[in-house]
Design a protein around this motif. Sequence first.
Motif, short mmCIF file in Angstrom:
data_model
loop_
_atom_site.label_atom_id
_atom_site.label_comp_id
_atom_site.label_asym_id
_atom_site.label_seq_id
_atom_site.Cartn_x
_atom_site.Cartn_y
_atom_site.Cartn_z
N SER A 238 -8.36 18.31 11.37
CA SER A 238 -8.76 19.01 12.49
C SER A 238 -10.32 18.73 13.23
N THR A 239 -11.12 18.24 12.22
CA THR A 239 -12.42 17.83 12.56
C THR A 239 -12.56 16.61 12.93
N HIS A 240 -12.05 15.72 12.10
CA HIS A 240 -12.51 14.36 12.18
C HIS A 240 -11.30 13.30 12.96
N ASN B 284 -10.55 13.56 -7.99
CA ASN B 284 -9.86 14.79 -8.69
C ASN B 284 -9.92 15.90 -7.69
N GLY B 285 -8.55 16.23 -7.37
CA GLY B 285 -8.40 17.14 -6.23
C GLY B 285 -8.22 16.39 -4.74
N PHE B 286 -7.64 17.11 -3.96
CA PHE B 286 -7.25 16.39 -2.74
C PHE B 286 -7.60 17.73 -1.59
N GLY B 287 -8.50 18.18 -1.71
CA GLY B 287 -9.06 19.21 -0.67
C GLY B 287 -9.47 18.56 0.42
N HIS B 288 -10.26 19.29 1.33
CA HIS B 288 -10.85 18.89 2.51
C HIS B 288 -12.04 17.74 2.17
N ILE B 289 -12.93 18.28 1.51
CA ILE B 289 -14.08 17.18 1.03
C ILE B 289 -13.68 15.79 0.40
N ARG B 290 -12.59 16.08 -0.58
CA ARG B 290 -12.14 14.84 -1.01
C ARG B 290 -11.24 14.02 -0.14
N ARG B 291 -10.50 14.48 0.87
CA ARG B 291 -9.90 13.75 1.84
C ARG B 291 -11.04 12.90 2.61
N LEU B 292 -11.97 13.56 2.81
CA LEU B 292 -13.19 12.77 3.64
C LEU B 292 -13.71 11.78 2.76
N ILE B 293 -13.68 11.93 1.58
CA ILE B 293 -14.30 10.81 0.73
C ILE B 293 -13.36 9.88 0.86
#
Length: 91
Positions: free
Chosen positions: A49-51, A7-16
């Motif tokens: 940008s981080t990973h 649910n959602g596609f922000g930074h954390i969910r993209r990393l998940i």
Amino acid sequence: MVKVRVNGFGHIRRLITRAAFNSSEVDIVAISGSFIDINYMVYMFQYNSTHGRFPGTVKAENRKLVINGKSITIFQDQDLANIKWVMLVLR
């Protein structure tokens, strides 16, 4: 294998989602990204940008996000009540 709906596609969910593609135990089957154009979803997933850059393939095809050849359904309804699979909303 655990089927996951994001649910959602922000930074954390993209990393998940990235982590799920490194696991044989998690299967991303759907993403709710109501505020994001699918082509921008491709770009944001491909580059971080981080990973760094995602090492696989990412594209939009038939209104779905295709990661490493796996087609993922995208829901873009702003009212989560209209998305029948939403059981838990992470905030």
